[in-house]
Design an enzyme around this catalytic site. Structure first.
Site, short mmCIF file in Angstrom:
data_model
loop_
_atom_site.label_atom_id
_atom_site.label_comp_id
_atom_site.label_asym_id
_atom_site.label_seq_id
_atom_site.Cartn_x
_atom_site.Cartn_y
_atom_site.Cartn_z
N VAL A 79 22.53 -17.22 -40.22
CA VAL A 79 22.86 -18.02 -39.04
C VAL A 79 24.24 -18.64 -39.21
O VAL A 79 24.61 -19.07 -40.31
CB VAL A 79 21.80 -19.13 -38.84
CG1 VAL A 79 22.17 -20.03 -37.68
CG2 VAL A 79 20.43 -18.50 -38.62
N SER A 80 25.01 -18.70 -38.13
CA SER A 80 26.35 -19.28 -38.11
C SER A 80 27.25 -18.49 -39.08
O SER A 80 27.36 -17.27 -38.94
CB SER A 80 26.28 -20.77 -38.45
OG SER A 80 27.51 -21.41 -38.21
N LEU A 81 27.89 -19.12 -40.06
CA LEU A 81 28.66 -18.36 -41.04
C LEU A 81 27.79 -17.33 -41.75
O LEU A 81 28.28 -16.31 -42.24
CB LEU A 81 29.30 -19.30 -42.06
CG LEU A 81 30.10 -18.64 -43.18
CD1 LEU A 81 31.29 -17.85 -42.63
CD2 LEU A 81 30.56 -19.67 -44.20
N GLY A 83 26.22 -15.25 -40.35
CA GLY A 83 26.43 -14.01 -39.63
C GLY A 83 27.47 -13.12 -40.26
O GLY A 83 27.58 -11.94 -39.93
#
Length: 268
Positions: A79-81, A83
């Site tokens: 999730v977020s970074l 990714g």
């Protein structure tokens, strides 16, 4: 389903973004903080690192101590970074059967360098210089004008153990999937995309980061857009339940599970 967060998110947050949905569908779920993430840096002083395969590998080893795990159908969600970190791990970790990225990130530093008043090539050159007081002043002024940069530089110094914003940015330039890394991922990938992402939606002159990642993947991949359904913000904050339903629909098909049909039968 193994789950981790990104630049500043915690394992506990994934209870609602992925964990409950996994259990509802009949999956095992494991979330963890890796280096640079809340409990790992606070309790053990482990700073953020881009070579995430060295983080996910020991987690998969740890899974061997749990009963009831199908080791041929282990999926990883970042999730977020995360990714960017999750596909990076998948490029070098053959034990993963699928990867989900919420949302896709090809070059994490672009979210920050795009807010600076100098070209990317100059940023890369000057952040890696031994000394550049003028550039240090430029970063300080840019952070004063941008809440996003001010937050990113402050937390980035902490998460990476960097003494200055310039040293943090120099390290953060390594958080990418260029040089054939994205192309080395061999398992199926679900690339989620949020049209109004604060960091990764692009600025009109650059591609959105999820699209950039998707375009470089050679493994089976699906690009999932849910912007018109309330999931257009970073991490799909406006429609997490819907986003996770879509994620696990894809996983059921990709991993060949029957949990989706069982779920529909049990709740009908």
């Amino acid at each position: 389903m193994v789950m981790h967060n990104g630049f500043d998110g915690s394992a506990e947050e994934l209870h609602y973004l992925g964990g409950l949905a996994a259990l509802d569908r009949g999956y095992n779920a494991l979330s963890f903080d890796g280096p640079g993430q809340p409990s790992a840096i606070h309790r053990r002083g482990l700073v953020l690192r881009p070579d995430w395969e060295h983080v996910v590998g020991p987690v998969l080893d740890h899974l061997k101590t749990f009963p009831g795990v199908d080791h041929d159908r282990v999926a990883l969600m970042g999730v977020s970074l995360g990714g960017m970190l999750a596909p990076r791990a998948a490029a070098y970790e053959p034990r993963l059967a699928a990867v989900v990225v919420v949302d896709g990130v090809y070059d994490a530093a672009e979210a920050l360098t795009g807010l600076l008043p100098v070209p990317r090539a100059e940023v890369e050159r000057r952040t890696r210089a031994d000394h550049d007081p003028a550039f240090d002043d430029l970063l300080e002024r840019a952070a004063a004008d941008s809440p996003t940069l001010r937050w990113a530089f402050g937390h980035g110094r902490y998460a990476t153990g960097s003494a200055t914003s310039r040293k943090f940015l120099a390290r953060y330039l390594d958080y990418h999937l260029r040089d054939g890394v994205a192309e080395s991922v061999s398992c199926p990938v679900l690339v989620c995309s949020a049209g109004d992402d604060l960091f990764f939606a692009g600025d009109g002159t650059t591609k959105p980061q999820p699209q950039e990642l998707y375009d470089h993947l050679t493994a089976p991949a699906h690009l999932q857009h849910t912007a018109t359904e309330g999931a257009d913000a970073h991490g799909h904050a406006g429609a997490e339940r819907l986003a996770m339903a879509r994620v696990f629909d894809w996983l059921d098909t990709t991993l060949g599970t029957t949990s989706a049909q069982q779920h529909l039968t049990e709740t009908s």
